[in-house]
Design a protein around this motif. Structure first.
Motif, PDB file in Angstrom:
ATOM      1  N   ARG A 138      35.815 130.917 -15.270  1.00 42.27           N
ATOM      2  CA  ARG A 138      34.731 129.964 -15.088  1.00 42.27           C
ATOM      3  C   ARG A 138      33.865 129.919 -16.369  1.00 42.27           C
ATOM      4  O   ARG A 138      33.451 128.794 -16.980  1.00 42.27           O
ATOM      5  N   PHE A 159      31.982 126.298 -16.795  1.00 46.41           N
ATOM      6  CA  PHE A 159      31.412 126.287 -15.526  1.00 46.41           C
ATOM      7  C   PHE A 159      30.126 127.101 -15.390  1.00 46.41           C
ATOM      8  O   PHE A 159      29.416 126.963 -14.490  1.00 46.41           O
ATOM      9  N   PRO A 198      31.618 121.671 -20.471  1.00 55.09           N
ATOM     10  CA  PRO A 198      33.208 121.975 -20.130  1.00 55.09           C
ATOM     11  C   PRO A 198      34.154 120.776 -20.568  1.00 55.09           C
ATOM     12  O   PRO A 198      35.112 120.806 -21.164  1.00 55.09           O
ATOM     13  N   TYR A 199      33.438 119.558 -20.632  1.00 54.34           N
ATOM     14  CA  TYR A 199      34.300 118.418 -21.100  1.00 54.34           C
ATOM     15  C   TYR A 199      34.301 118.117 -22.516  1.00 54.34           C
ATOM     16  O   TYR A 199      34.726 117.091 -22.870  1.00 54.34           O
ATOM     17  N   ILE A 237      39.969 122.815 -23.405  1.00 52.42           N
ATOM     18  CA  ILE A 237      40.549 124.013 -22.322  1.00 52.42           C
ATOM     19  C   ILE A 237      40.660 123.281 -21.254  1.00 52.42           C
ATOM     20  O   ILE A 237      39.988 122.397 -20.867  1.00 52.42           O
ATOM     21  N   ASN A 238      41.887 123.523 -20.334  1.00 48.84           N
ATOM     22  CA  ASN A 238      41.989 122.626 -19.272  1.00 48.84           C
ATOM     23  C   ASN A 238      42.335 123.685 -18.205  1.00 48.84           C
ATOM     24  O   ASN A 238      42.864 124.970 -18.337  1.00 48.84           O
ATOM     25  N   THR A 239      41.923 123.664 -16.899  1.00 46.48           N
ATOM     26  CA  THR A 239      42.037 124.331 -15.735  1.00 46.48           C
ATOM     27  C   THR A 239      43.098 123.960 -14.558  1.00 46.48           C
ATOM     28  O   THR A 239      43.035 122.795 -14.557  1.00 46.48           O
ATOM     29  N   PHE A 267      43.178 124.620 -11.083  1.00 48.14           N
ATOM     30  CA  PHE A 267      42.164 125.043  -9.890  1.00 48.14           C
ATOM     31  C   PHE A 267      43.136 125.746  -8.731  1.00 48.14           C
ATOM     32  O   PHE A 267      43.955 125.251  -8.368  1.00 48.14           O
ATOM     33  N   PHE A 272      44.553 110.854 -15.838  1.00 47.75           N
ATOM     34  CA  PHE A 272      42.925 110.928 -15.694  1.00 47.75           C
ATOM     35  C   PHE A 272      42.334 111.318 -16.916  1.00 47.75           C
ATOM     36  O   PHE A 272      41.602 110.425 -17.427  1.00 47.75           O
ATOM     37  N   GLY A 273      42.815 112.603 -17.552  1.00 50.97           N
ATOM     38  CA  GLY A 273      42.042 113.058 -18.614  1.00 50.97           C
ATOM     39  C   GLY A 273      42.428 111.975 -19.992  1.00 50.97           C
ATOM     40  O   GLY A 273      41.502 111.964 -20.771  1.00 50.97           O
ATOM     41  N   ARG A 302      48.836 117.575 -14.665  1.00 49.37           N
ATOM     42  CA  ARG A 302      47.411 117.100 -15.040  1.00 49.37           C
ATOM     43  C   ARG A 302      46.623 117.675 -16.193  1.00 49.37           C
ATOM     44  O   ARG A 302      45.854 117.016 -17.014  1.00 49.37           O
ATOM     45  N   ALA A 303      46.629 118.940 -16.029  1.00 45.67           N
ATOM     46  CA  ALA A 303      45.892 119.660 -16.998  1.00 45.67           C
ATOM     47  C   ALA A 303      46.721 119.810 -18.330  1.00 45.67           C
ATOM     48  O   ALA A 303      46.279 119.554 -19.542  1.00 45.67           O
ATOM     49  N   ASN A 330      46.699 116.863 -21.226  1.00 40.47           N
ATOM     50  CA  ASN A 330      45.863 116.742 -22.405  1.00 40.47           C
ATOM     51  C   ASN A 330      45.883 117.495 -23.528  1.00 40.47           C
ATOM     52  O   ASN A 330      45.287 117.735 -24.638  1.00 40.47           O
TER      53      ASN A 330
END
Lengths: 350, 269
Positions: A52, A57, A77-78, A82-84, A86, A103-104, A151-152, A155
């Motif tokens: 995190r 985060f 974070p934005y 780096i992408n996560t 979850f 989305f990204g 999704r991660a 990007n």
């Protein structure tokens, strides 16, 4: 093992307090380009907190978080590359598969045709061709998992963080996804930082395993090193099964425990230093009593599928042994050890 | 099991419905009466509707009611939604305290709220009229919005917001693109409540208005002092508008669901 490039993320003396509880007690860790690194430890050891902090985060209480040499501890974070993925996927329930993955890119206002191309490519990488219009809430756990990864990754982050992503899947699917994740990592060629409490998962996927306990790093090494050369009792105990025996180092390559001296391959300890020895249950060989120093009686034998788990009671202790041969309970046996199979570690302070 | 007699329950329901709807039906029928009488129907005519449309005072009241309700709904929905989101992130003690305080205006009799507001506006030398009415409506609508949005916010999974930020969305983009879509049902319910509360309010509006600004309830109240079937025409229109709104509110989501399910079935085939 993948070839690793330069250091991409560097944690220097990171500590983290929640109220008056310290969950990270000084973490130093280098993470390299193209590395599959696993943070392994029991729940509450601080592994997710590290993730995190890297994702943004949480802010570390103390210490530096360097990304390509620049401190990003205070960057939101934005704004991180780096992408996560979850733990429970966190897919957007009001968007279909395509829009979740896009989305990204939509946020970054990428050209629609480019988005279309990238999303399609990503969906086929994770094996979800033709799922574009599906409702994500109606997908199976494994499919949701794949959407989360796509999704991660779409990007094109420098680093992908995975927070126990396989814990919600059933055993068989988990095995499948382990292999697939590894394959995806090699294909996209970026750093994966994977958090898990499952030692088998860690050993089978990673280039480097970081074993953690109680907010501290216990050992950093390749899966083979971690398994064969655990640095302390915690690591030996946590990774696989083991017999842990207190003893003394007589001199380099000679160790004494349970009243006998054994040849080993470990060096660099002080003379007569108190140490602990790890013996893996599958490394202990059973022979006739006359052929060995260590002698005991089999007091239990349990069938475990591939092997039997025997408990052999000697004058000093009980040894756990894994063998594929059948032995009767009550039989007297001898035990011999190869010098490579005796792993000497520093004694832990309690 | 013994078979129960079905006659009585049905009769009971019919009586209930008659009790609820006969007065409204009577009013609607008499709005088409050609004479001024409220007891004898003497023939169909649209006379009172013509009168209604020609009456600039009534039409003014309609526009006040509609615009106040619309503005109060928008403002209280935004305020209430943001408050509900903020509340979910507040420390527990403060949160419970605020939620209780939020219930006060809902529990409070309208007349008390009305007199309180009237005294407040007078003492602060506010010019009473449209603005004071709008402010008052926002005031009594917002608690309803908070009450209907807050449970949805509590259900919201924070990891979705984290995921959005992780994917590059700023906090504001996260609010608009992720949080709001997730709590939309609560927001709609709050909007509907706010609109109806504002549209049919009489007590508060009556006390806080001034300078001749009247909404429908106030003008109807003033008109009842003399028999004027224009009220019937006005009330009929209001009922039809509300009925249409209700139909849209209930039928559209049903149709949307049906469409979605239909699509899913098609994909499965």
């Amino acid at each position: 093992m993948a070839d690793m490039g330069d250091c991409i993320i560097e944690l220097r003396g990171i500590t983290k307090n929640f109220d008056d509880q310290q969950v990270l007690r000084g973490i130093d860790l280098n993470i390299y380009e193209n590395q599959f690194l696993t943070l392994l430890g029991p729940s509450g050891c601080g592994k997710t907190t590290i993730l995190r902090i890297i994702a943004g985060f949480e802010e570390p209480s103390k210490g530096e978080l360097l990304f390509n040499g620049i401190d990003i501890a205070k960057v939101p974070p934005y704004k991180r590359e780096i992408n996560t993925v979850f733990q429970k996927y966190a897919l957007f329930p009001f968007l279909n598969v395509y829009d979740n993955v896009a989305f990204g890119l939509n946020i970054k206002k990428v050209d629609k045709s480019v988005i279309h191309q990238k999303v399609q490519k990503m969906l086929s990488l994770v094996g979800l061709d033709g799922f574009e219009k599906r409702d994500v809430t109606l997908l199976s756990g494994g499919q949701q998992q794949r959407v989360a990864i796509a999704r991660a990754l779409v990007n094109e982050p420098k680093v992908l963080l995975l927070d126990e992503p396989l814990s919600a899947l059933d055993a068989k699917l988990r095995k499948e996804m382990q292999g697939e994740l590894k394959k995806i990592q090699q294909e996209v060629g970026i750093t994966f930082i994977f958090v898990t409490h499952d030692q088998e998962e860690a050993l089978s996927m990673s280039d480097t395993v970081v074993v953690m306990n109680d907010g501290k790093i216990q050992q950093i090494g390749t899966p083979v090193d971690i398994y064969n050369e655990p640095e302390n009792r915690f690591v030996a105990d946590f990774i696989g099964e083991s017999n842990i025996i207190e003893g003394n180092m007589i001199r380099d390559c000679l160790v004494k425990f349970d009243g006998y001296e054994f040849e080993c391959v470990d060096k660099g300890f002080k003379e007569n230093e108190e140490i602990e020895v790890v013996l893996r249950p599958e490394d202990i060989e059973i022979v006739a009593p006359e052929q060995a120093n260590l002698v005991g009686e089999i007091i239990s034998s349990v069938f475990k599928g591939v092997h039997y788990e025997l408990i052999v009671k000697t004058a000093q202790r009980e040894y756990k042994i894994h063998t594929t041969d059948i032995h009767e309970v009550g039989k007297k046996v001898g035990m011999v050890l190869d010098k490579e199979d005796i792993h000497v570690m520093y004694k832990m302070d309690y | 099991m013994k078979k129960r007699k079905k006659g009585f329950p049905i009769l009971y329901i019919v009586l209930c419905f008659l009790f609820f709807y006969v007065p409204i039906l009577v009013m609607m029928v008499f709005s088409f009466n050609s004479s001024r009488s409220l007891t004898r129907f003497e023939g169909f005519s649209l006379h009172w509707y013509e009168q209604l449309l020609a009456d600039s005072e009534i039409m003014g009241a309609v526009s006040v009611s509609v615009s106040i309700a619309a503005l109060a709904t928008i403002i209280s929905t935004v305020l209430g939604t943001l408050t509900a989101i903020g509340l979910s992130k507040t420390r527990r003690v403060l949160k419970e305290w605020l939620l209780n305080v939020n219930n006060l205006p809902i529990m409070n009799p309208d007349i008390v709220t009305a007199i309180g507001l009237m005294i407040l506006f007078s003492s602060m030398k506010f010019d009473k009229g449209y603005m004071t009415m709008l402010l008052s409506h926002v005031l009594f609508c917002t608690p309803y919005v908070i009450t209907s949005v807050y449970p949805k916010v509590r259900q919201f999974d924070d990891s979705l917001a984290n995921a959005a930020m992780d994917l590059g969305a700023s906090p504001f983009q996260t609010l608009i693109k992720v949080i709001v879509p997730c709590i939309k049902p609560g927001i709609f319910a709050g909007m509907l409540l706010a609109f109806t509360m504002s549209f049919d309010d009489f007590v508060v509006s009556y006390f806080v208005t001034g300078n001749g600004v009247q909404n429908i309830s106030i003008i109807v109240y003033n008109m009842t002092k003399r028999t004027n079937p224009t009220i019937n025409a006005l009330s009929t229109i209001v009922i039809v508008v509300i009925l249409v709104a209700l139909l849209i509110g209930n039928v559209v989501p049903m149709l949307a669901n049906k469409k979605k399910n239909g699509r899913l079935k098609e994909e499965e085939r």
